[in-house]
Design an enzyme around this catalytic site. Structure first.
Site, PDB file in Angstrom:
ATOM      1  CD  GLU A  47      -2.726   0.925   2.652  1.00 27.02           C
ATOM      2  OE1 GLU A  47      -3.678   1.701   2.804  1.00 27.02           O
ATOM      3  OE2 GLU A  47      -2.429   0.023   3.471  1.00 27.02           O
ATOM      4  CE  LYS A 116      -7.326   1.152   3.458  1.00 25.13           C
ATOM      5  NZ  LYS A 116      -6.119   1.452   4.273  1.00 25.13           N
ATOM      6  CB  CYS A 169      -4.727  -2.131   4.012  1.00 27.56           C
ATOM      7  SG  CYS A 169      -3.960  -2.456   5.631  1.00 27.56           S
TER       8      CYS A 169
END
Length: 642
Positions: A47, A116, A169
């Site tokens: 990330e 994200k 994540c």
């Protein structure tokens, strides 16, 4: 993907300098080049790997955003000639909002940008200070590195024929991860860019999450977390990378390494597709409403194969897993038998004891079932039935085992009865045909059934899964019983269970006998012994090695692979132990017998399923008794000519 359905993937952990985008881009480019040299088709980075995850308020600086885009442009230029797609993380501004994004690129072009969705803002995380959520955003076109590219959370990427999706994540940690919906839309490979700091016990939890999500979605799951070089002001990043496939870890990084790492693994997209197809509760809805971007990745024929192929897929390689597997299987078998005994109100059981592996395991199962029910072991009637091929070794082991376990031991020879039967049907004295052998097996079964009737007992079958697959049993002979406890236990595993029992449950003479039984060649002992009184009829010399047949069985029934792929895997699993010609020879035997002997399985008695492969006609395997093996044998013939 290659012709066998393998997509070569990698999770890369680069050296990072916080906010030094040019340096980070150089290290990413170097790892992409290394991955390309190994034939990798898609490589995943952590990330925000272009900037570093721990930039803090620097994310709000236009200079950093410009440097990140410039580094990406240089990265595209340096990798334009490589046949490898890559996924990197960087902040991207869209419509006056900043997003934590994954950029998927190949051949010098950005294929798409995925934001994200779930932005953590608890404990050590405060990403909402800088980043907006991409959840629910429609796919739009944005300008990045001078290219017009799709941007949105619902993008799918067809990389070399494999459908891939991206999540970042925290997306994995929420109750309904985006990857679940992506999988039902057809994604077979999930790519997770992460920057999860280390705390005590967290890595085990992450591993469980990744493994479980790969199993739940029936997908390959690549997880790649930030490593050495991220700021350690308050946190430490260990470089945790995993490649999982349908609930199993294929490869993992070395955590806390100070150097760069490239974790490479071939994921089996064909296996995933087969598993999804056979699992009726997994129904993907198609990619409706999603944008799919495709890129072709040429595959070199001579690239290395980065995947471990177990020679014995039914037997765990690790001692602790093998120990627990043996214990679990024995308990499943014993519980199934105990239920059948309770249902039939039987306090007695009859088991034919030959001194071989299968009958030994059946006796151990029966003993455990009786102990669980609180029944007297004397109610177990073990019968040894010496015949024309019985050797002193197996005969002695049978008697010692029964006495050592405290069951009722009976000896009923079959020679005289068989000789009378041969005279009755006109079989010549020197005939050693199938009739000679099968008559003995049926005589033994008749004895077991009649004694069971006389005692009010239940006949416990001894035949195993491997014998069922090959039809290596006499129809209405040892093929028949009142409950077949070994019906879904393959021969390779039977041996390990007996050895495990000897090591962990048995003592004295029983332990010695069990060890010798495990070391005895597999044989039905239906032909006369050799001149030295040893076993003359060795099963594996006649039908082939059971370790090969169990390998074929698992790859064919459980994984649905064709002969060419089974051969490819067998050559890698067995190395120099068997050459190509030998593998093909016994593979032809396997398929010929598997199809021709289905009629025996169609009439098999009840028995407990213990693993992922079973051949009960009432459950896992339903096939016409007159189905043809022509398709499979034709492919083997073609492979023999190559």
């Amino acid at each position: 993907m290659d012709r066998y359905g393998y997509l070569k993937t990698a999770a890369a952990i680069p050296s990072v300098r916080v906010a030094d985008c040019a340096y980070n881009g150089e290290r990413i480019a170097a790892l992409v080049a290394e991955a390309a040299g190994r034939g990798v088709e898609v490589v995943l980075f952590p990330e925000l790997s272009v900037t570093g995850y721990t930039c803090g308020d620097l994310f709000l600086q236009p200079a950093l955003l410009a440097a990140a885009e410039q580094a990406l442009a240089e990265l595209l230029r340096r990798t334009a000639e490589l046949n490898t797609a890559f996924v990197v993380g960087l902040p991207v501004a869209v419509d006056d909002m900043l997003y934590n994004c994954a950029v998927v690129a190949a051949a010098g072009e950005v294929l798409g940008v995925v934001p994200k969705c779930h932005i953590p803002d608890y404990a050590e995380f405060y990403e909402s200070r800088w980043f907006a959520s991409g959840q629910g955003r429609p796919t739009v076109e944005i300008e990045l590195c001078g290219q017009s590219v799709p941007f949105g959370p619902d993008l799918l990427f067809d990389i070399g024929g494999a459908r891939c999706a991206v999540e970042i994540c925290e997306d994995l940690w929420v109750p309904a991860p985006p990857s679940a919906e992506a999988a039902t839309a057809g994604a077979e490979v999930i790519l997770n860019l992460s920057a999860s700091p280390e705390t005590v016990g967290k890595s085990d939890y992450v591993r469980q999450l990744v493994v479980q999500q790969s199993a739940r979605t029936r997908a390959a799951y690549l997880y790649c977390s930030a490593g050495f070089g991220e700021s350690s002001t308050d946190l430490v990043f260990a470089g945790h990378a995993l490649v999982a496939e349908n609930g199993a870890v294929l490869a993992a990084s070395e955590r806390f390494s100070l150097g760069e790492q490239l974790v490479v693994a071939d994921v089996d997209c064909q296996l995933l597709r087969n598993d999804r197809c056979r699992t009726t509760t997994f129904r993907h809805s198609g990619a409706g409403g999603r944008t799919t971007v495709a890129v072709t990745m040429p595959v070199a024929d001579d690239r290395p194969f980065d995947r471990t192929v177990e020679a014995m897929p039914f037997v765990p390689a690790e001692d602790d897993r093998r120990h627990s597997r043996c214990e679990e299987i024995l308990n499943i078998q014993a519980t199934g038998l105990a239920r059948r005994l309770a249902h039939t109100r039987s306090t007695k059981a009859v088991v034919g004891i030959s001194g071989g592996l299968d009958s030994t395991l059946a006796l151990l199962v029966t003993v455990r079932a009786f102990d669980r029910l609180g029944l007297d072991r004397q109610g177990i009637v073990g019968i040894t039935m010496p015949g024309f091929g019985t050797t002193g070794r197996t005969y002695g082991n049978a008697l010692t085992l029964m006495r050592g376990l405290g069951v009722t031991a009976r000896e009923i020879p079959i020679r005289a009865a068989c000789e009378q039967h041969f005279r009755d049907i006109g079989l010549p004295e020197d005939d050693r045909s199938t009739t000679y052998e099968n008559a003995q097996a049926r005589e033994r079964t008749q004895i077991l059934m009649d004694v069971a009737n006389h005692e009010g007992a239940l006949v416990v079958g001894t035949g195993d899964l491997s014998e069922l697959a090959l039809g290596w049993a006499t129809y209405n002979g040892d093929q028949m019983s009142m409950y077949g406890v070994n019906a879904s236990v393959p021969k390779t595993l039977v041996r390990h269970i007996v050895e495990w029992y000897a090591a962990h449950c048995a003592e004295g003479s029983v332990r010695e006998v069990l060890c010798d039984v495990a070391a005895t060649p597999v044989s039905p002992e239906l032909l006369p012994a050799d001149a030295e009184g040893g076993i003359a009829q060795k099963t594996e010399e006649l039908v082939g090695p059971y370790e090969l047949h169990d390998f074929f069985l698992y790859r064919f029934v459980r994984q649905g692979f064709p002969p060419a792929k089974i051969l490819f895997l067998a050559e890698r699993a067995f190395g120099r132990r068997y050459d190509r010609a030998t593998i093909l020879r016994w593979m032809k035997t396997f398929f010929s017998r598997f199809f021709s002997q289905q009629f025996k399985r169609s009439a098999m008695p009840d028995g407990p399923k213990v693993g992922s492969v079973a051949l009960s006609p009432r459950g896992d395997w339903r096939m016409p008794s007159d189905a043809s093996a022509a398709v499979w044998l034709a492919e083997i013939d073609r492979l023999e000519k190559e």
